[in-house]
Design a protein around this motif. Structure first.
Motif, PDB file in Angstrom:
ATOM      1  N   GLY A   1       0.841  -1.182   0.000  1.00  0.00           N
ATOM      2  CA  GLY A   1       0.000   0.000   0.000  1.00  0.00           C
ATOM      3  C   GLY A   1       0.885   1.243   0.000  1.00  0.00           C
ATOM      4  N   ARG A   2       0.325   2.383  -0.396  1.00  0.00           N
ATOM      5  CA  ARG A   2       1.139   3.590  -0.604  1.00  0.00           C
ATOM      6  C   ARG A   2       1.816   4.072   0.670  1.00  0.00           C
ATOM      7  NH1 ARG A   2      -1.207   8.147  -4.386  1.00  0.00           N
ATOM      8  NH2 ARG A   2      -0.805   6.371  -5.791  1.00  0.00           N
ATOM      9  N   ALA A   3       1.058   4.205   1.766  1.00  0.00           N
ATOM     10  CA  ALA A   3       1.633   4.762   2.992  1.00  0.00           C
ATOM     11  C   ALA A   3       2.694   3.836   3.589  1.00  0.00           C
ATOM     12  CB  ALA A   3       0.533   5.035   4.011  1.00  0.00           C
ATOM     13  N   GLN A   4       2.336   2.561   3.759  1.00  0.00           N
ATOM     14  CA  GLN A   4       3.289   1.628   4.349  1.00  0.00           C
ATOM     15  C   GLN A   4       4.468   1.358   3.408  1.00  0.00           C
ATOM     16  OE1 GLN A   4       3.490   0.671   7.319  1.00  0.00           O
ATOM     17  NE2 GLN A   4       5.157  -0.816   7.116  1.00  0.00           N
ATOM     18  N   GLY A   5       4.201   1.389   2.095  1.00  0.00           N
ATOM     19  CA  GLY A   5       5.290   1.220   1.134  1.00  0.00           C
ATOM     20  C   GLY A   5       6.336   2.312   1.273  1.00  0.00           C
ATOM     21  N   LYS A   6       5.871   3.542   1.508  1.00  0.00           N
ATOM     22  CA  LYS A   6       6.809   4.653   1.687  1.00  0.00           C
ATOM     23  C   LYS A   6       7.613   4.493   2.975  1.00  0.00           C
ATOM     24  CE  LYS A   6       7.084   9.709   1.677  1.00  0.00           C
ATOM     25  NZ  LYS A   6       8.168   9.699   0.685  1.00  0.00           N
ATOM     26  N   ILE A   7       6.955   4.010   4.022  1.00  0.00           N
ATOM     27  CA  ILE A   7       7.657   3.763   5.280  1.00  0.00           C
ATOM     28  C   ILE A   7       8.758   2.719   5.070  1.00  0.00           C
ATOM     29  CG2 ILE A   7       7.424   2.782   7.603  1.00  0.00           C
ATOM     30  CD1 ILE A   7       4.574   3.928   7.631  1.00  0.00           C
ATOM     31  N   GLU A   8       8.403   1.620   4.407  1.00  0.00           N
ATOM     32  CA  GLU A   8       9.391   0.564   4.132  1.00  0.00           C
ATOM     33  C   GLU A   8      10.556   1.134   3.321  1.00  0.00           C
ATOM     34  OE1 GLU A   8       9.507  -2.688   4.881  1.00  0.00           O
ATOM     35  OE2 GLU A   8       7.540  -3.060   5.759  1.00  0.00           O
ATOM     36  N   TYR A   9      10.227   1.942   2.337  1.00  0.00           N
ATOM     37  CA  TYR A   9      11.262   2.509   1.463  1.00  0.00           C
ATOM     38  C   TYR A   9      12.226   3.392   2.261  1.00  0.00           C
ATOM     39  CZ  TYR A   9      13.389   5.356  -2.197  1.00  0.00           C
ATOM     40  OH  TYR A   9      14.293   6.006  -3.001  1.00  0.00           O
ATOM     41  N   GLU A  10      11.684   4.254   3.112  1.00  0.00           N
ATOM     42  CA  GLU A  10      12.539   5.146   3.900  1.00  0.00           C
ATOM     43  C   GLU A  10      13.409   4.359   4.880  1.00  0.00           C
ATOM     44  OE1 GLU A  10       9.697   7.795   5.585  1.00  0.00           O
ATOM     45  OE2 GLU A  10       9.569   9.072   3.772  1.00  0.00           O
ATOM     46  N   GLU A  11      12.854   3.278   5.405  1.00  0.00           N
ATOM     47  CA  GLU A  11      13.616   2.442   6.328  1.00  0.00           C
ATOM     48  C   GLU A  11      14.770   1.752   5.607  1.00  0.00           C
ATOM     49  OE1 GLU A  11      12.332  -1.405   8.772  1.00  0.00           O
ATOM     50  OE2 GLU A  11      11.284   0.385   9.463  1.00  0.00           O
ATOM     51  N   ILE A  12      14.497   1.283   4.391  1.00  0.00           N
ATOM     52  CA  ILE A  12      15.554   0.656   3.580  1.00  0.00           C
ATOM     53  C   ILE A  12      16.614   1.691   3.225  1.00  0.00           C
ATOM     54  CG2 ILE A  12      16.053  -0.456   1.368  1.00  0.00           C
ATOM     55  CD1 ILE A  12      13.186  -1.632   1.521  1.00  0.00           C
ATOM     56  N   GLN A  13      16.178   2.896   2.884  1.00  0.00           N
ATOM     57  CA  GLN A  13      17.126   3.970   2.565  1.00  0.00           C
ATOM     58  C   GLN A  13      18.081   4.225   3.725  1.00  0.00           C
ATOM     59  OE1 GLN A  13      14.759   7.442   1.364  1.00  0.00           O
ATOM     60  NE2 GLN A  13      16.043   7.568  -0.462  1.00  0.00           N
ATOM     61  N   ARG A  14      17.534   4.372   4.921  1.00  0.00           N
ATOM     62  CA  ARG A  14      18.374   4.624   6.090  1.00  0.00           C
ATOM     63  C   ARG A  14      19.347   3.479   6.335  1.00  0.00           C
ATOM     64  NH1 ARG A  14      13.434   6.591   8.129  1.00  0.00           N
ATOM     65  NH2 ARG A  14      13.030   4.602   9.187  1.00  0.00           N
ATOM     66  N   SER A  15      18.869   2.287   6.131  1.00  0.00           N
ATOM     67  CA  SER A  15      19.706   1.117   6.375  1.00  0.00           C
ATOM     68  C   SER A  15      20.872   1.053   5.396  1.00  0.00           C
ATOM     69  CB  SER A  15      18.865  -0.160   6.258  1.00  0.00           C
ATOM     70  OG  SER A  15      19.673  -1.298   6.347  1.00  0.00           O
ATOM     71  N   THR A  16      20.588   1.256   4.115  1.00  0.00           N
ATOM     72  CA  THR A  16      21.643   1.144   3.108  1.00  0.00           C
ATOM     73  C   THR A  16      22.611   2.320   3.163  1.00  0.00           C
ATOM     74  OG1 THR A  16      20.128   2.136   1.480  1.00  0.00           O
ATOM     75  CG2 THR A  16      20.276  -0.260   1.517  1.00  0.00           C
ATOM     76  N   GLU A  17      22.142   3.466   3.628  1.00  0.00           N
ATOM     77  CA  GLU A  17      23.044   4.620   3.757  1.00  0.00           C
ATOM     78  C   GLU A  17      24.101   4.390   4.818  1.00  0.00           C
ATOM     79  OE1 GLU A  17      20.485   7.859   4.597  1.00  0.00           O
ATOM     80  OE2 GLU A  17      19.840   8.144   2.508  1.00  0.00           O
ATOM     81  N   ASN A  18      23.751   3.614   5.841  1.00  0.00           N
ATOM     82  CA  ASN A  18      24.673   3.378   6.951  1.00  0.00           C
ATOM     83  C   ASN A  18      25.587   2.180   6.733  1.00  0.00           C
ATOM     84  OD1 ASN A  18      23.582   5.519   8.413  1.00  0.00           O
ATOM     85  ND2 ASN A  18      21.971   4.237   9.305  1.00  0.00           N
ATOM     86  N   GLU A  19      25.405   1.457   5.630  1.00  0.00           N
ATOM     87  CA  GLU A  19      26.208   0.269   5.370  1.00  0.00           C
ATOM     88  C   GLU A  19      27.357   0.582   4.435  1.00  0.00           C
ATOM     89  OE1 GLU A  19      23.956  -3.026   3.952  1.00  0.00           O
ATOM     90  OE2 GLU A  19      22.360  -2.719   5.407  1.00  0.00           O
ATOM     91  N   THR A  20      28.465  -0.146   4.636  1.00  0.00           N
ATOM     92  CA  THR A  20      29.624   0.038   3.764  1.00  0.00           C
ATOM     93  C   THR A  20      29.560  -0.835   2.534  1.00  0.00           C
ATOM     94  OG1 THR A  20      30.878  -1.705   4.879  1.00  0.00           O
ATOM     95  CG2 THR A  20      31.026   0.516   5.794  1.00  0.00           C
ATOM     96  N   GLY A  21      28.800  -1.931   2.597  1.00  0.00           N
ATOM     97  CA  GLY A  21      28.744  -2.855   1.482  1.00  0.00           C
ATOM     98  C   GLY A  21      29.940  -3.784   1.422  1.00  0.00           C
ATOM     99  N   SER A  22      30.798  -3.746   2.410  1.00  0.00           N
ATOM    100  CA  SER A  22      31.982  -4.610   2.436  1.00  0.00           C
ATOM    101  C   SER A  22      31.662  -5.911   3.155  1.00  0.00           C
ATOM    102  CB  SER A  22      33.136  -3.901   3.156  1.00  0.00           C
ATOM    103  OG  SER A  22      34.191  -4.806   3.403  1.00  0.00           O
ATOM    104  N   ILE A  23      32.165  -7.010   2.618  1.00  0.00           N
ATOM    105  CA  ILE A  23      31.948  -8.307   3.233  1.00  0.00           C
ATOM    106  C   ILE A  23      32.598  -8.374   4.610  1.00  0.00           C
ATOM    107  CG2 ILE A  23      34.009  -9.452   2.338  1.00  0.00           C
ATOM    108  CD1 ILE A  23      30.465 -10.959   2.519  1.00  0.00           C
ATOM    109  N   TRP A  24      33.577  -7.485   4.848  1.00  0.00           N
ATOM    110  CA  TRP A  24      34.250  -7.460   6.155  1.00  0.00           C
ATOM    111  C   TRP A  24      33.328  -6.987   7.260  1.00  0.00           C
ATOM    112  CZ3 TRP A  24      38.306 -10.315   6.199  1.00  0.00           C
ATOM    113  CH2 TRP A  24      39.091 -10.427   5.053  1.00  0.00           C
ATOM    114  N   THR A  25      32.164  -6.422   6.877  1.00  0.00           N
ATOM    115  CA  THR A  25      31.156  -6.065   7.879  1.00  0.00           C
ATOM    116  C   THR A  25      30.785  -7.269   8.738  1.00  0.00           C
ATOM    117  OG1 THR A  25      30.235  -4.382   6.398  1.00  0.00           O
ATOM    118  CG2 THR A  25      28.820  -5.134   8.197  1.00  0.00           C
ATOM    119  N   LEU A  26      30.797  -8.447   8.129  1.00  0.00           N
ATOM    120  CA  LEU A  26      30.396  -9.661   8.832  1.00  0.00           C
ATOM    121  C   LEU A  26      31.353 -10.051   9.949  1.00  0.00           C
ATOM    122  CD1 LEU A  26      29.180 -11.855   5.849  1.00  0.00           C
ATOM    123  CD2 LEU A  26      27.773 -10.841   7.641  1.00  0.00           C
ATOM    124  N   PHE A  27      32.528  -9.445   9.967  1.00  0.00           N
ATOM    125  CA  PHE A  27      33.507  -9.814  10.983  1.00  0.00           C
ATOM    126  C   PHE A  27      33.551  -8.809  12.139  1.00  0.00           C
ATOM    127  CE2 PHE A  27      34.728 -11.922   7.078  1.00  0.00           C
ATOM    128  CZ  PHE A  27      34.933 -13.218   7.526  1.00  0.00           C
TER     129      PHE A  27
END
Length: 473
Positions: free
Chosen positions: A238-264
């Motif tokens: 749905g539109r409202a909850q979809g936007k919430i999910e999107y913003e949450e994903i945005q915040r999450s990916t902005e804070n990640e380095t994308g490096s596999i070394w994150t797992l360590f």
């Protein structure tokens, strides 16, 4: 308008509730999940088809115990390769494209296995198909987890395991029908080829239907395709909850380095440990020894050929019924509770089977009964839950690669079990073999009790943040 609330449960988890839940497009997300889960059906078909063919292949190619194990386990060599490649390639090219590639590889492997004139050609074809199985087994639960709303994620991801079980059950019927289509000589020269060749049908269906589903919104966001990601999320939530999910994903990916070394990092190390160890334990508790070699196991109880195949069909039916039960329970009881219940019952069942063989009661009905109880317990716990947890616990930017690491560990353990089981069965005997599986099941229970977290009802981003909080302590 109310947007997003958090409430504290008795167990201390943060679960999201919102007024937009009634707008989740359950029909659409279920349909997409079903299409993806056909990859699980291919997985089940290809891993179990060998159980009906291997006896005839032994006669045709004069296979030793070692070569019998190799003919069965070579699929898992390809699966290890496929699982290892799935993470990097899906992070680069997308989940959907790599699932299409998996379907193509499976189809090529099915036809190649059916047409093989010698054991070497057969092994090569099986490895090719195995690469496809490794890719699909890694990416199907991951893809479904990335599109499913948190409240439905458990049962939707578990559709993959249901499809695996349907594939296993279907091939048992196919094997029996093909074996009964001709005499013993025809089965040895031709029948087993049809068992493999018929796999082209679900392979083609999978490839065609994948063109109708969207790409993972989390992968799209990671690739900078935010508008497409938002569109998919809004269609699902749905539109409202979809936007919430999107913003949450945005915040999450902005804070990640994308490096596999994150797992360590300290917190994420536990996530990596959970994924790898659960993957290994799923296999070394013996489920695929039973699924691959069910007729051979029942041969040790004195059952004839038709009785062996009939009992194998019963195993598949029990697996299917209790996988359906797990779909109903997994978002109610939670992942950890099901793992604890399942591994406890599996342990008891394996020790009873081992004891019956040890005491010389090889024809006892208890052996079939407790094998069925073991399969039922596995079907509500280690079967669906391990794949689900592996798809849930890793950070978005490296989820593909991290899941692949755990999947490689699982397939490597599968290879070890399937390669050594014929030798163990004929050398150490069924009593010690099932006893060893029982010990592994005890370890699975203890590991779940002390290490595995509960992820029920939490979004992927919430799970990720919980690991991050551990790493910052």
């Amino acid at each position: 308008m109310q947007w997003l609330k958090f409430r504290r449960t008795r167990s201390g988890e943060n679960l999201r509730t919102n007024t937009q839940q009634d707008k989740i497009n359950i029909g659409f997300v279920t349909l997409v999940s079903v299409v993806a889960a056909i990859g699980g059906l291919l997985f089940g078909y290809d891993t179990a088809v060998i159980s009906g063919a291997i006896g005839f292949m032994q006669l045709l190619f004069h296979l030793s115990n070692f070569m019998t194990g190799w003919a069965v386990s070579c699929l898992t060599v390809g699966a290890v390769v496929g699982a290892a490649l799935a993470g990097v390639l899906s992070d680069r090219f997308g989940r959907k494209r790599m699932l299409i590639v998996a379907g193509i590889l499976f189809s090529v492997g099915s036809i190649g296995s059916a047409l093989a004139g010698d054991i070497t050609t057969f092994v090569i074809a099986r490895i090719i198909g195995g690469v496809g199985i490794g890719v699909s087994s890694t990416l199907v639960p991951l893809y479904i987890a990335e599109i499913a709303p948190a409240k439905l994620r458990g049962r939707l991801v578990s559709l993959n395991q249901l499809a695996v079980v349907i594939g296993i059950s279907a091939i048992y019927f196919v094997n029996r029908a093909v074996a009964n289509a001709g005499g013993q000589a025809w089965d040895v020269t031709t029948g087993w080829r049809w068992m493999f060749g018929l796999g082209i049908v679900p392979g083609i269906i999978f490839i065609v239907l994948l063109f109708t589903v969207p790409e993972s919104p989390r992968w799209l966001q990671k690739q900078g395709q935010g508008e497409r990601a938002l569109s998919v999320l809004e269609r699902i939530n749905g539109r409202a909850q979809g936007k919430i999910e999107y913003e949450e994903i945005q915040r999450s990916t902005e804070n990640e380095t994308g490096s596999i070394w994150t797992l360590f990092r300290p917190g994420y190390r536990i996530a990596l440990l959970v994924g790898i160890v659960l993957g290994i334990l799923q296999q070394v508790t013996g489920i695929n020894a039973i699924m691959y070699y069910a007729p051979e196991i029942f041969k040790h109880t004195g059952a004839g050929t038709n009785a062996q195949l009939t009992q194998t069909i019963i195993v598949g039916a029990v697996n299917l019924v209790f996988t359906l039960v797990s779909l109903w329970l997994i978002d109610k009881l939670g992942r950890k509770a099901l793992l604890l219940i399942g591994t406890a019952v599996m342990t008891i069942s394996l020790f009873v089977v081992g004891y019956e063989f040890h005491s010389g009661h090889s024809s006892s009905a208890l052996i079939l009964t407790f094998i069925l109880i073991f399969v039922a317990a596995f079907a509500i716990s280690m079967g669906p839950v391990v794949w689900l947890v592996m798809a849930e616990i890793f950070p978005t930017r490296i989820r593909g690669r991290a899941t692949a690491i755990a999947s490689v560990a699982l397939w490597a353990a599968d290879y070890l079990v399937s390669q050594t089981f014929p030798v163990l069965l004929s050398g150490a005997g069924p009593a010690k073999t099932f006893g060893a599986f029982g010990v592994m099941s005890i370890i699975a229970f203890l590991f779940t009790l002390f290490v595995v977290p509960e992820t029920k009802g939490r979004s992927l981003e919430e799970i990720e943040q919980s690991w991050g909080r551990r790493s910052s302590r």
